[in-house]
Motif scaffolding. Structure first.
Motif, PDB file in Angstrom:
ATOM      1  N   ASP A 139       2.736  -9.571 -14.466  1.00  0.00           N
ATOM      2  CA  ASP A 139       1.545 -10.385 -14.309  1.00  0.00           C
ATOM      3  C   ASP A 139       1.855 -11.866 -14.160  1.00  0.00           C
ATOM      4  OD1 ASP A 139      -1.497 -10.628 -14.518  1.00  0.00           O
ATOM      5  OD2 ASP A 139      -0.838 -11.952 -16.130  1.00  0.00           O
ATOM      6  N   ASP A 140       2.723 -12.418 -15.006  1.00  0.00           N
ATOM      7  CA  ASP A 140       2.989 -13.850 -14.925  1.00  0.00           C
ATOM      8  C   ASP A 140       3.733 -14.216 -13.645  1.00  0.00           C
ATOM      9  OD1 ASP A 140       5.250 -12.520 -15.863  1.00  0.00           O
ATOM     10  OD2 ASP A 140       5.933 -14.206 -17.069  1.00  0.00           O
ATOM     11  N   VAL A 141       4.595 -13.301 -13.163  1.00  0.00           N
ATOM     12  CA  VAL A 141       5.298 -13.536 -11.906  1.00  0.00           C
ATOM     13  C   VAL A 141       4.303 -13.548 -10.744  1.00  0.00           C
ATOM     14  CG1 VAL A 141       6.990 -12.582 -10.293  1.00  0.00           C
ATOM     15  CG2 VAL A 141       7.456 -12.562 -12.745  1.00  0.00           C
ATOM     16  N   LEU A 142       3.387 -12.586 -10.733  1.00  0.00           N
ATOM     17  CA  LEU A 142       2.377 -12.539  -9.686  1.00  0.00           C
ATOM     18  C   LEU A 142       1.531 -13.806  -9.679  1.00  0.00           C
ATOM     19  CD1 LEU A 142       0.798 -11.171  -7.453  1.00  0.00           C
ATOM     20  CD2 LEU A 142      -0.504  -9.932  -9.186  1.00  0.00           C
ATOM     21  N   ARG A 143       1.152 -14.272 -10.851  1.00  0.00           N
ATOM     22  CA  ARG A 143       0.345 -15.489 -10.927  1.00  0.00           C
ATOM     23  C   ARG A 143       1.098 -16.680 -10.328  1.00  0.00           C
ATOM     24  NH1 ARG A 143      -3.938 -15.232 -15.278  1.00  0.00           N
ATOM     25  NH2 ARG A 143      -4.000 -13.042 -15.919  1.00  0.00           N
ATOM     26  N   GLU A 144       2.361 -16.817 -10.703  1.00  0.00           N
ATOM     27  CA  GLU A 144       3.144 -17.936 -10.168  1.00  0.00           C
ATOM     28  C   GLU A 144       3.248 -17.872  -8.652  1.00  0.00           C
ATOM     29  OE1 GLU A 144       7.052 -19.496  -8.738  1.00  0.00           O
ATOM     30  OE2 GLU A 144       7.268 -17.737 -10.003  1.00  0.00           O
ATOM     31  N   ALA A 180      15.935  -9.503  -3.421  1.00  0.00           N
ATOM     32  CA  ALA A 180      16.428  -9.265  -4.776  1.00  0.00           C
ATOM     33  C   ALA A 180      15.375  -9.643  -5.811  1.00  0.00           C
ATOM     34  CB  ALA A 180      17.712 -10.059  -5.009  1.00  0.00           C
ATOM     35  N   GLU A 181      14.708 -10.785  -5.618  1.00  0.00           N
ATOM     36  CA  GLU A 181      13.649 -11.172  -6.545  1.00  0.00           C
ATOM     37  C   GLU A 181      12.467 -10.218  -6.430  1.00  0.00           C
ATOM     38  OE1 GLU A 181      10.798 -14.984  -7.765  1.00  0.00           O
ATOM     39  OE2 GLU A 181      12.381 -15.249  -6.260  1.00  0.00           O
ATOM     40  N   ALA A 182      12.185  -9.768  -5.211  1.00  0.00           N
ATOM     41  CA  ALA A 182      11.082  -8.823  -5.004  1.00  0.00           C
ATOM     42  C   ALA A 182      11.332  -7.520  -5.743  1.00  0.00           C
ATOM     43  CB  ALA A 182      10.897  -8.559  -3.510  1.00  0.00           C
ATOM     44  N   GLN A 183      12.575  -7.055  -5.731  1.00  0.00           N
ATOM     45  CA  GLN A 183      12.898  -5.827  -6.456  1.00  0.00           C
ATOM     46  C   GLN A 183      12.779  -6.050  -7.960  1.00  0.00           C
ATOM     47  OE1 GLN A 183      16.983  -4.472  -6.244  1.00  0.00           O
ATOM     48  NE2 GLN A 183      16.361  -2.329  -6.474  1.00  0.00           N
ATOM     49  N   ALA A 184      13.283  -7.176  -8.436  1.00  0.00           N
ATOM     50  CA  ALA A 184      13.253  -7.452  -9.870  1.00  0.00           C
ATOM     51  C   ALA A 184      11.828  -7.588 -10.402  1.00  0.00           C
ATOM     52  CB  ALA A 184      14.034  -8.731 -10.170  1.00  0.00           C
ATOM     53  N   SER A 185      10.917  -8.093  -9.570  1.00  0.00           N
ATOM     54  CA  SER A 185       9.545  -8.321 -10.032  1.00  0.00           C
ATOM     55  C   SER A 185       8.612  -7.155  -9.732  1.00  0.00           C
ATOM     56  CB  SER A 185       8.987  -9.601  -9.412  1.00  0.00           C
ATOM     57  OG  SER A 185       9.026  -9.541  -7.998  1.00  0.00           O
ATOM     58  N   GLY A 186       9.039  -6.198  -8.909  1.00  0.00           N
ATOM     59  CA  GLY A 186       8.231  -5.006  -8.683  1.00  0.00           C
ATOM     60  C   GLY A 186       7.565  -4.913  -7.325  1.00  0.00           C
ATOM     61  N   PHE A 187       7.755  -5.900  -6.456  1.00  0.00           N
ATOM     62  CA  PHE A 187       7.188  -5.805  -5.108  1.00  0.00           C
ATOM     63  C   PHE A 187       7.941  -4.787  -4.257  1.00  0.00           C
ATOM     64  CE2 PHE A 187       5.695 -10.074  -6.250  1.00  0.00           C
ATOM     65  CZ  PHE A 187       4.383 -10.042  -5.787  1.00  0.00           C
ATOM     66  N   VAL A 188       9.223  -4.596  -4.542  1.00  0.00           N
ATOM     67  CA  VAL A 188      10.093  -3.726  -3.753  1.00  0.00           C
ATOM     68  C   VAL A 188      10.716  -2.684  -4.669  1.00  0.00           C
ATOM     69  CG1 VAL A 188      12.337  -3.707  -2.571  1.00  0.00           C
ATOM     70  CG2 VAL A 188      10.572  -5.349  -1.893  1.00  0.00           C
ATOM     71  N   THR A 189      10.816  -1.450  -4.183  1.00  0.00           N
ATOM     72  CA  THR A 189      11.398  -0.360  -4.964  1.00  0.00           C
ATOM     73  C   THR A 189      12.916  -0.455  -5.005  1.00  0.00           C
ATOM     74  OG1 THR A 189       9.568   1.022  -4.175  1.00  0.00           O
ATOM     75  CG2 THR A 189      11.408   2.140  -5.270  1.00  0.00           C
ATOM     76  N   ARG A 190      13.512  -0.607  -3.824  1.00  0.00           N
ATOM     77  CA  ARG A 190      14.957  -0.761  -3.760  1.00  0.00           C
ATOM     78  C   ARG A 190      15.350  -1.458  -2.467  1.00  0.00           C
ATOM     79  NH1 ARG A 190      14.975   5.152  -3.260  1.00  0.00           N
ATOM     80  NH2 ARG A 190      15.729   5.824  -1.213  1.00  0.00           N
ATOM     81  N   ILE A 191      16.629  -1.840  -2.383  1.00  0.00           N
ATOM     82  CA  ILE A 191      17.165  -2.579  -1.243  1.00  0.00           C
ATOM     83  C   ILE A 191      18.172  -1.695  -0.518  1.00  0.00           C
ATOM     84  CG2 ILE A 191      18.515  -4.607  -0.560  1.00  0.00           C
ATOM     85  CD1 ILE A 191      17.348  -6.016  -3.042  1.00  0.00           C
ATOM     86  N   GLY A 215       0.796  -1.216   0.000  1.00  0.00           N
ATOM     87  CA  GLY A 215       0.000   0.000   0.000  1.00  0.00           C
ATOM     88  C   GLY A 215       0.828   1.264   0.000  1.00  0.00           C
ATOM     89  N   ALA A 216       2.107   1.150   0.370  1.00  0.00           N
ATOM     90  CA  ALA A 216       2.990   2.312   0.394  1.00  0.00           C
ATOM     91  C   ALA A 216       3.332   2.761  -1.022  1.00  0.00           C
ATOM     92  CB  ALA A 216       4.266   1.985   1.172  1.00  0.00           C
ATOM     93  N   ASP A 217       3.659   4.026  -1.158  1.00  0.00           N
ATOM     94  CA  ASP A 217       4.091   4.563  -2.458  1.00  0.00           C
ATOM     95  C   ASP A 217       5.433   3.976  -2.869  1.00  0.00           C
ATOM     96  OD1 ASP A 217       2.299   7.318  -2.983  1.00  0.00           O
ATOM     97  OD2 ASP A 217       2.509   6.778  -0.875  1.00  0.00           O
ATOM     98  N   ILE A 218       6.301   3.774  -1.876  1.00  0.00           N
ATOM     99  CA  ILE A 218       7.676   3.327  -2.102  1.00  0.00           C
ATOM    100  C   ILE A 218       7.989   2.276  -1.047  1.00  0.00           C
ATOM    101  CG2 ILE A 218      10.105   4.053  -2.087  1.00  0.00           C
ATOM    102  CD1 ILE A 218       8.854   6.949  -2.703  1.00  0.00           C
ATOM    103  N   ARG A 219       8.710   1.205  -1.436  1.00  0.00           N
ATOM    104  CA  ARG A 219       9.014   0.116  -0.512  1.00  0.00           C
ATOM    105  C   ARG A 219      10.519  -0.154  -0.535  1.00  0.00           C
ATOM    106  NH1 ARG A 219       4.966   0.144  -3.236  1.00  0.00           N
ATOM    107  NH2 ARG A 219       6.035  -0.732  -5.060  1.00  0.00           N
ATOM    108  N   ILE A 220      11.154  -0.014   0.629  1.00  0.00           N
ATOM    109  CA  ILE A 220      12.585  -0.243   0.764  1.00  0.00           C
ATOM    110  C   ILE A 220      12.787  -1.456   1.664  1.00  0.00           C
ATOM    111  CG2 ILE A 220      14.789   0.760   1.457  1.00  0.00           C
ATOM    112  CD1 ILE A 220      13.526   3.534   1.062  1.00  0.00           C
TER     113      ILE A 220
END
Length: 262
Positions: free
Chosen positions: A162-167, A178-189, A125-130
């Motif tokens: 979309d396909d990542v979310l489905r899986e 790292a996978e979360a950042q690559a797929s869009g769940f996380v903004t940066r680490i 729900g946050a605008d940005i996720r670290i």
């Protein structure tokens, strides 16, 4: 009972913490109520310009406390009318995540340890996720034979492939930062996501607060190109030649910190 959520506000930045560290900030009825109350308090907080959302202890949020929810009668198909809209577009369970997206000011989530199930949806729900490097995440609901229903799909659309979310939704498997950042769940680490989030929030708080709120409204807008272009023009017209906009220009020209009014 101790407060499930704590809020400290300094210089326009709210430091909001989930405060059930002995249970990895798992979601019981009191935590749901605490988060909803915290969002309502922030909506009314004078001079608020940004918020940081984090969890105390060893993790951000481990998701539903299934035993507590079942004991309270709020889990396990209790007959609760989850189709009822209690907070605009959302029900109570969705509001704990969706409410951060509709809050007028930017919200930055600082994630560490674990963000499972409902915890991941709240962070989303946050605008940005670290996130901290060792963070473990999961769209975990399928483990319990259910689907994400705390605004996750509405929040992930446009961010997560979309396909990542489905899986991830179909399997409930864990994944790392790292996978979360690559797929869009996380903004940066970041090694210290809370410190990084506070620094970012303070930088945002130093900008024209009316322009920041306008930018968030535009970012939240779901409309076609014509409506979006018109919305841009209306927001800009409302900002041009206002005291804060003039102050932004003057501060830049005079190479000094701006002095904005709320």
């Amino acid at each position: 009972m101790e407060a499930r959520v704590t809020i400290e506000i300094s210089e326009g930045v709210a430091d909001v913490r989930l405060a059930r560290p002995d249970k990895l900030n798992a979601l019981d009825p009191a935590m749901f109520a605490g988060i909803i109350d915290a969002i309502a308090r922030l909506e009314q907080a004078p001079g608020l310009r940004a918020a940081v959302l984090s969890g105390e202890g060893r993790g951000f949020c481990a998701g539903l406390d299934m035993a507590s929810m079942a004991q309270s009668g709020l889990g396990g198909g209790s007959g609760l009318d989850i189709a009822a809209r209690t907070h605009g577009l959302a029900n109570d369970f969705q509001q704990v995540a969706w409410g951060w997206r509709t809050l007028a000011v930017p919200v930055i989530a600082a994630i560490h340890g674990v963000a499972f199930g409902g915890g991941l949806q709240i962070a989303s729900g946050a605008d940005i996720r670290i996130a901290a490097p060792g963070t473990r995440l999961s769209v975990m609901e399928m483990k319990w034979g259910i689907v994400p229903d705390m605004a996750g799909y509405a929040l992930w659309r446009g961010n997560v492939r979309d396909d990542v979310l489905r899986e991830l939704a179909y399997t409930a498997r864990e994944f790392d930062a790292a996978e979360a950042q690559a797929s869009g769940f996380v903004t940066r680490i970041a090694e210290d996501p809370h410190a990084e989030a506070l620094a970012l929030a303070r930088a945002i708080a130093g900008r024209n607060p009316h322009a920041i709120r306008a930018a968030k409204r535009l970012a939240n807008l779901e409309a076609d190109a014509g409506e979006t272009l018109l919305a841009e023009s209306r927001e800009q017209a409302g900002l041009l030649r206002t005291p804060n906009q003039i102050e932004a220009v003057m501060a830049n020209m005079q190479k000094r910190p701006p002095n904005f009014i709320d």
